[in-house]
Write a protein that holds these residues in place. Structure first.
Motif, mmCIF file in Angstrom:
data_model
loop_
_atom_site.group_PDB
_atom_site.id
_atom_site.type_symbol
_atom_site.label_atom_id
_atom_site.label_comp_id
_atom_site.label_asym_id
_atom_site.label_seq_id
_atom_site.Cartn_x
_atom_site.Cartn_y
_atom_site.Cartn_z
ATOM 1 N N GLU A 103 0.940 -1.182 0.026
ATOM 2 C CA GLU A 103 0.102 -0.034 -0.204
ATOM 3 C C GLU A 103 0.905 1.307 0.049
ATOM 4 O O GLU A 103 0.430 2.257 0.027
ATOM 5 C CB GLU A 103 -0.787 0.121 1.300
ATOM 6 C CG GLU A 103 -2.197 -0.997 1.025
ATOM 7 C CD GLU A 103 -1.487 -2.457 1.636
ATOM 8 O OE1 GLU A 103 -0.457 -2.340 2.342
ATOM 9 O OE2 GLU A 103 -2.225 -3.489 1.429
ATOM 10 N N GLY A 104 2.182 1.146 -0.022
ATOM 11 C CA GLY A 104 2.932 2.219 -0.023
ATOM 12 C C GLY A 104 3.626 2.668 1.278
ATOM 13 O O GLY A 104 4.085 3.871 1.387
ATOM 14 N N TYR A 105 3.392 2.010 2.410
ATOM 15 C CA TYR A 105 4.129 2.329 3.639
ATOM 16 C C TYR A 105 5.039 1.522 4.129
ATOM 17 O O TYR A 105 5.340 0.270 3.564
ATOM 18 C CB TYR A 105 2.881 2.016 4.493
ATOM 19 C CG TYR A 105 1.960 3.217 4.566
ATOM 20 C CD1 TYR A 105 1.964 4.404 5.288
ATOM 21 C CD2 TYR A 105 0.661 3.077 3.842
ATOM 22 C CE1 TYR A 105 1.056 5.445 5.113
ATOM 23 C CE2 TYR A 105 -0.215 4.011 3.416
ATOM 24 C CZ TYR A 105 -0.145 5.255 4.102
ATOM 25 O OH TYR A 105 -1.231 6.285 4.008
ATOM 26 N N VAL A 106 5.745 2.177 4.949
ATOM 27 C CA VAL A 106 7.126 1.335 5.537
ATOM 28 C C VAL A 106 6.855 1.376 7.107
ATOM 29 O O VAL A 106 6.334 2.220 7.770
ATOM 30 C CB VAL A 106 8.415 1.988 4.916
ATOM 31 C CG1 VAL A 106 8.458 3.609 5.657
ATOM 32 C CG2 VAL A 106 9.603 1.134 5.445
ATOM 33 N N ALA A 107 7.336 0.166 7.758
ATOM 34 C CA ALA A 107 7.573 0.262 9.011
ATOM 35 C C ALA A 107 9.010 -0.170 9.518
ATOM 36 O O ALA A 107 9.565 -0.967 9.118
ATOM 37 C CB ALA A 107 6.634 -0.759 9.963
ATOM 38 N N VAL A 108 9.730 0.628 10.359
ATOM 39 C CA VAL A 108 10.868 0.630 10.482
ATOM 40 C C VAL A 108 11.090 0.130 12.292
ATOM 41 O O VAL A 108 10.624 0.913 13.032
ATOM 42 C CB VAL A 108 11.913 2.072 10.460
ATOM 43 C CG1 VAL A 108 13.182 1.826 10.752
ATOM 44 C CG2 VAL A 108 11.720 2.427 8.982
ATOM 45 N N HIS A 109 11.637 -0.813 12.463
ATOM 46 C CA HIS A 109 11.629 -1.327 13.906
ATOM 47 C C HIS A 109 13.126 -1.273 14.357
ATOM 48 O O HIS A 109 14.196 -1.612 13.579
ATOM 49 C CB HIS A 109 11.514 -3.029 13.769
ATOM 50 C CG HIS A 109 10.212 -3.441 13.156
ATOM 51 N ND1 HIS A 109 9.134 -3.843 14.154
ATOM 52 C CD2 HIS A 109 9.518 -3.274 12.063
ATOM 53 C CE1 HIS A 109 7.893 -3.698 13.404
ATOM 54 N NE2 HIS A 109 8.141 -3.767 12.225
ATOM 55 N N TYR A 110 13.427 -0.682 15.646
ATOM 56 C CA TYR A 110 14.636 -0.419 16.166
ATOM 57 C C TYR A 110 14.655 -1.523 17.412
ATOM 58 O O TYR A 110 13.865 -1.892 17.884
ATOM 59 C CB TYR A 110 14.585 0.825 16.672
ATOM 60 C CG TYR A 110 14.622 2.119 15.465
ATOM 61 C CD1 TYR A 110 15.929 2.337 14.804
ATOM 62 C CD2 TYR A 110 13.540 2.577 14.830
ATOM 63 C CE1 TYR A 110 16.143 2.985 13.704
ATOM 64 C CE2 TYR A 110 13.703 3.382 13.991
ATOM 65 C CZ TYR A 110 14.935 3.608 13.269
ATOM 66 O OH TYR A 110 14.896 4.411 12.163
ATOM 67 N N ASN A 111 15.891 -1.503 17.939
ATOM 68 C CA ASN A 111 16.622 -2.505 18.746
ATOM 69 C C ASN A 111 15.523 -2.124 20.305
ATOM 70 O O ASN A 111 15.531 -3.020 21.030
ATOM 71 C CB ASN A 111 17.876 -2.456 19.099
ATOM 72 C CG ASN A 111 18.597 -3.191 18.086
ATOM 73 O OD1 ASN A 111 18.056 -4.018 17.746
ATOM 74 N ND2 ASN A 111 19.818 -2.719 17.802
ATOM 75 N N ASN A 112 15.322 -0.777 20.356
ATOM 76 C CA ASN A 112 14.760 -0.550 21.500
ATOM 77 C C ASN A 112 13.229 -0.851 21.571
ATOM 78 O O ASN A 112 12.441 -0.312 22.600
ATOM 79 C CB ASN A 112 15.095 0.822 22.040
ATOM 80 C CG ASN A 112 14.345 2.137 20.784
ATOM 81 O OD1 ASN A 112 13.642 1.472 20.082
ATOM 82 N ND2 ASN A 112 14.805 3.063 21.110
ATOM 83 N N GLY A 113 12.619 -1.433 20.678
ATOM 84 C CA GLY A 113 11.276 -1.599 20.545
ATOM 85 C C GLY A 113 10.517 -0.488 19.776
ATOM 86 O O GLY A 113 9.165 -0.998 19.522
ATOM 87 N N GLN A 114 10.991 0.403 19.449
ATOM 88 C CA GLN A 114 10.265 1.489 18.815
ATOM 89 C C GLN A 114 10.021 1.321 17.323
ATOM 90 O O GLN A 114 10.752 0.595 16.465
ATOM 91 C CB GLN A 114 10.909 2.805 18.826
ATOM 92 C CG GLN A 114 10.345 4.111 18.098
ATOM 93 C CD GLN A 114 11.260 5.366 18.480
ATOM 94 O OE1 GLN A 114 12.281 5.218 18.361
ATOM 95 N NE2 GLN A 114 10.480 6.441 18.530
ATOM 96 N N VAL A 115 8.957 1.357 16.992
ATOM 97 C CA VAL A 115 8.566 1.377 15.439
ATOM 98 C C VAL A 115 7.896 2.470 14.849
ATOM 99 O O VAL A 115 6.888 2.959 15.221
ATOM 100 C CB VAL A 115 7.435 -0.069 15.320
ATOM 101 C CG1 VAL A 115 7.051 -0.100 13.729
ATOM 102 C CG2 VAL A 115 7.868 -1.405 16.081
ATOM 103 N N LEU A 116 8.590 2.880 13.849
ATOM 104 C CA LEU A 116 7.924 4.200 13.436
ATOM 105 C C LEU A 116 7.422 3.762 11.875
ATOM 106 O O LEU A 116 8.327 2.966 11.179
ATOM 107 C CB LEU A 116 9.259 5.256 12.888
ATOM 108 C CG LEU A 116 10.082 5.542 14.221
ATOM 109 C CD1 LEU A 116 11.297 6.727 13.965
ATOM 110 C CD2 LEU A 116 9.161 6.130 15.234
ATOM 111 N N ARG A 117 6.540 4.429 11.458
ATOM 112 C CA ARG A 117 5.732 3.945 10.335
ATOM 113 C C ARG A 117 5.294 5.175 9.437
ATOM 114 O O ARG A 117 4.996 6.132 10.092
ATOM 115 C CB ARG A 117 4.209 3.308 10.479
ATOM 116 C CG ARG A 117 4.467 2.049 11.395
ATOM 117 C CD ARG A 117 2.964 1.442 11.714
ATOM 118 N NE ARG A 117 3.358 0.221 12.308
ATOM 119 C CZ ARG A 117 3.561 -0.190 13.597
ATOM 120 N NH1 ARG A 117 3.966 0.689 14.431
ATOM 121 N NH2 ARG A 117 3.719 -1.425 13.775
#
Length: 171
Positions: A103-117
């Motif tokens: 659908e044109g989206y990304v989710a970036v997962h980091y070591n600290n559990g943070q997910v940026l979409r």
């Protein structure tokens, strides 16, 4: 004796009144400390406001978006990127996992559990990931398949030289 004295005072006053100038023109003179006014105040206008400084931007700094109404950014992701890509988990990768959605989206997962979409826009070999905290710019990305043997096959995604991998067959 009072009459001649009164006459002298009257003549003196007459000269003073005539000498000051009571013509029917403007009551202001060049030496008048009070310039003529209108109903809104003095006719003298305040100086114009100084121009608002515009911050300089360099060619490698993205321009600030305007504050007008915004429409949601439509992401554009090629099918070959869609799916989960794992980082090495040791910190050399910028994220532990990146997910691209059709659908044109990304989710970036980091070591600290943070997910940026957010939306991802891919244009040729460059991409922009519009995630909170500011967009991530990738100037060069590529996918290279490799065979690990024993029926296991993987794809390696390089984002500006940082490697992410996914398994495509085996096990």
């Amino acid at each position: 004796m009072k009459a001649p004295l009164m006459r002298g005072i009257a003549v003196t006053l007459l000269f003073l009144v005539v000498g000051c100038g009571t013509s029917g023109g403007s009551s202001a003179s060049p030496t008048d400390p009070y310039p003529p006014t209108t109903s809104s105040g003095s006719t003298i206008q305040p100086p114009p406001a100084p121009p608002v400084p515009v911050p300089e931007t360099s060619s490698d700094t993205p321009a600030e978006p305007d504050s007008g109404p915004r429409t949601p950014l439509a992401g554009q992701i090629p099918q070959e990127l869609v799916g989960e890509w794992d980082g090495d988990g040791q910190g050399s990768a910028r994220a532990t996992k990146i997910e691209f959605f059709a659908e044109g989206y990304v989710a970036v997962h980091y070591n600290n559990g943070q997910v940026l979409r957010g939306p991802a826009v891919v244009d040729g070999s460059a991409m922009t990931l519009h995630i909170p905290g500011g967009p991530l710019y990738v100037t060069d990305w590529s996918i290279t398949p490799f065979d690990a043997g024993y029926g296991y096959a993987f794809e390696n995604l390089l984002l500006d030289g940082v490697s992410y991998v996914r398994q495509i067959s085996g096990g």
